[in-house]
Design an enzyme around this catalytic site. Structure first.
Site, short mmCIF file in Angstrom:
data_model
loop_
_atom_site.label_atom_id
_atom_site.label_comp_id
_atom_site.label_asym_id
_atom_site.label_seq_id
_atom_site.Cartn_x
_atom_site.Cartn_y
_atom_site.Cartn_z
N TYR A 186 10.84 -9.73 21.99
CA TYR A 186 10.60 -9.41 20.58
C TYR A 186 10.26 -7.94 20.35
O TYR A 186 9.97 -7.55 19.23
CB TYR A 186 9.57 -10.37 20.00
CG TYR A 186 10.21 -11.75 19.83
CD1 TYR A 186 10.69 -12.17 18.60
CD2 TYR A 186 10.40 -12.58 20.93
CE1 TYR A 186 11.32 -13.40 18.45
CE2 TYR A 186 11.04 -13.81 20.80
CZ TYR A 186 11.50 -14.21 19.56
OH TYR A 186 12.16 -15.41 19.42
N GLU A 223 4.88 -9.57 11.21
CA GLU A 223 6.13 -10.30 11.42
C GLU A 223 5.95 -11.81 11.36
O GLU A 223 4.92 -12.34 11.77
CB GLU A 223 6.70 -9.98 12.81
CG GLU A 223 6.99 -8.54 13.07
CD GLU A 223 7.44 -8.28 14.50
OE1 GLU A 223 7.72 -7.11 14.82
OE2 GLU A 223 7.51 -9.24 15.31
N GLN A 273 -13.08 -8.69 18.34
CA GLN A 273 -12.29 -9.85 17.93
C GLN A 273 -12.49 -11.05 18.85
O GLN A 273 -11.92 -12.11 18.62
CB GLN A 273 -10.80 -9.48 17.90
CG GLN A 273 -10.46 -8.40 16.90
CD GLN A 273 -9.02 -7.95 17.00
OE1 GLN A 273 -8.18 -8.59 17.63
NE2 GLN A 273 -8.70 -6.83 16.36
N HIS A 330 -7.12 -8.07 20.15
CA HIS A 330 -5.79 -8.64 20.41
C HIS A 330 -5.79 -9.67 21.55
O HIS A 330 -4.95 -9.63 22.45
CB HIS A 330 -4.78 -7.54 20.71
CG HIS A 330 -4.49 -6.66 19.53
ND1 HIS A 330 -3.43 -5.79 19.50
CD2 HIS A 330 -5.13 -6.50 18.33
CE1 HIS A 330 -3.42 -5.14 18.34
NE2 HIS A 330 -4.46 -5.57 17.62
N TYR A 359 -0.65 3.80 14.14
CA TYR A 359 -1.79 4.24 13.34
C TYR A 359 -1.80 5.76 13.27
O TYR A 359 -1.61 6.44 14.27
CB TYR A 359 -3.09 3.71 13.93
CG TYR A 359 -3.19 2.20 13.86
CD1 TYR A 359 -3.32 1.56 12.64
CD2 TYR A 359 -3.14 1.43 15.00
CE1 TYR A 359 -3.39 0.19 12.55
CE2 TYR A 359 -3.22 0.05 14.93
CZ TYR A 359 -3.34 -0.56 13.71
OH TYR A 359 -3.40 -1.93 13.63
#
Length: 362
Positions: free
Chosen positions: A249, A239, A84, A147, A260
């Protein structure tokens, strides 16, 4: 040339009623502007129909949205492209400086996100980003290629907000000794902003605005000053959050999704000390890109959130009323990586590994 909407391939028959793509007429028409290999983010240059488009592979472009002409920008920092990671967000900051987020390599095969800025110049040799300066880095650099998050948004008062993902590690989101899994409030020079809620803890915690996040791929300010954010959950539980200073949070201690493989994670209501999302999705939509719409072309959407969905292959509207939000329409598309508002109120989308699209009223 005008293109129709792509057929959805996200298994809509299995979705809850409120999560199904909208049926009936579509309120916009879609035109292709340009094509890219790995587009990630875009931002319009002030007072111009030209937009900057970043590609994960490390290329930055100036694109004339009237003609689709693409011009390469030199002077972009070296990036580590893996998984990513790569070149990420692009935002125009104070004094028209161009801010970029990107992934840089560390020691021993590690990597981390970084943010810096330069000045865009145009000359006989083309466009260039001059004097690029890196002003912030994820701490610590860790293994893995996921991430990073690294979204950037500037508050009305000029503070810089940067999303820092938890790098698929989970626990760092609750660890105050590092800035992974946090939303950060910084000065435009990348320093902790005065008055941050965790500053009394010292060290890197002075950067934190909120904690307990997973993979934050959209942050946007509303005209009323409220900050909205979305992030990917694990297996379900994506979210939309209203960001409030100093709040936790909950990740990885709570989620409205599952690990997963189906492992249980307590839902948000079981732990009231954690801030609950305003909207969430099961199954996952993989949200990416976020704006608060303020234009006049689609007056019915003013003040609402528009976000893309990757695995959900759609454009989604979330209806906002003050500090409350609820699901509204969902229009089937291809995988949408980025959403941006044009200078005339048009909506621009970047398909993942595909085209720059312009949406105007049907």
């Amino acid at each position: 040339m005008v293109f129709g909407l792509a057929a959805a391939s996200c298994g809509t028959a299995a979705l809850p009623a409120e999560d199904k793509p909208a049926a009936g007429s579509v309120p916009f028409k879609v035109a292709a502007v340009a094509s890219f290999e790995t587009p990630w983010a875009m931002t319009f240059l002030p007072g111009s129909a030209n937009t900057l488009v970043s590609e994960k592979s490390g290329q930055l472009w100036v694109v004339d949205t009237a003609t689709g002409k693409k011009s390469a920008v030199s002077g972009v920092p070296a990036v580590k492209v893996a998984g990513q990671g790569g070149l990420g967000d692009v935002v125009v900051g104070p004094d028209n400086r161009i801010y970029l987020s990107f992934v840089e390599a560390g020691e021993g095969g590690t990597s981390g996100a970084a943010v810096g800025y330069g000045r865009l110049s145009a000359g006989p040799g083309g466009y260039a980003l001059q004097g690029f300066k890196t002003v912030w880095r994820q701490n610590p650099k860790v293994s893995g290629n996921g991430h990073f998050s690294h979204r950037i948004a500037f508050a009305p008062d000029g503070a810089m907000f940067v999303s820092s993902g938890e790098r698929q590690k989970g626990a760092p989101a609750q660890d105050l000794s590092g800035n992974l899994g946090k939303l950060l409030r910084l000065t435009p020079e990348g320093q902790p902003h005065p008055g941050n809620p965790f500053a009394s803890r010292g060290g890197v915690a002075a950067e934190f605005w909120t904690i307990g996040h997973r993979n934050l791929l959209g942050i946007a300010f509303a005209p009323d000053g409220r900050l909205w954010e979305h992030e990917m959950g694990p297996q379900g539980g994506d979210e939309v959050n209203l960001i409030l200073p100093g709040k936790n949070y909950g990740w990885p201690n709570v989620s409205n999704g599952s690990d997963y493989g189906g492992g249980d994670i307590p839902d948000h209501p079981t732990r009231p000390e954690y801030e609950q999302p305003k909207v969430w999705w099961n199954p996952s939509i993989s949200p990416a890109g976020l704006i608060v719409y303020t234009g006049n072309l689609f007056p019915q959407w003013k003040g609402d959130l528009l976000l893309g969905a990757l695995s959900g292959e759609s454009l989604i509207r979330v209806d906002v009323n003050g500090d409350q939000a609820k699901k509204a329409e969902r229009w089937p598309m291809k995988r949408i990586r980025e959403v941006e508002q044009g200078p005339g109120g048009e909506i621009y989308l970047l398909e993942d590994n595909g085209r720059l699209l312009r949406l105007t009223p049907a």
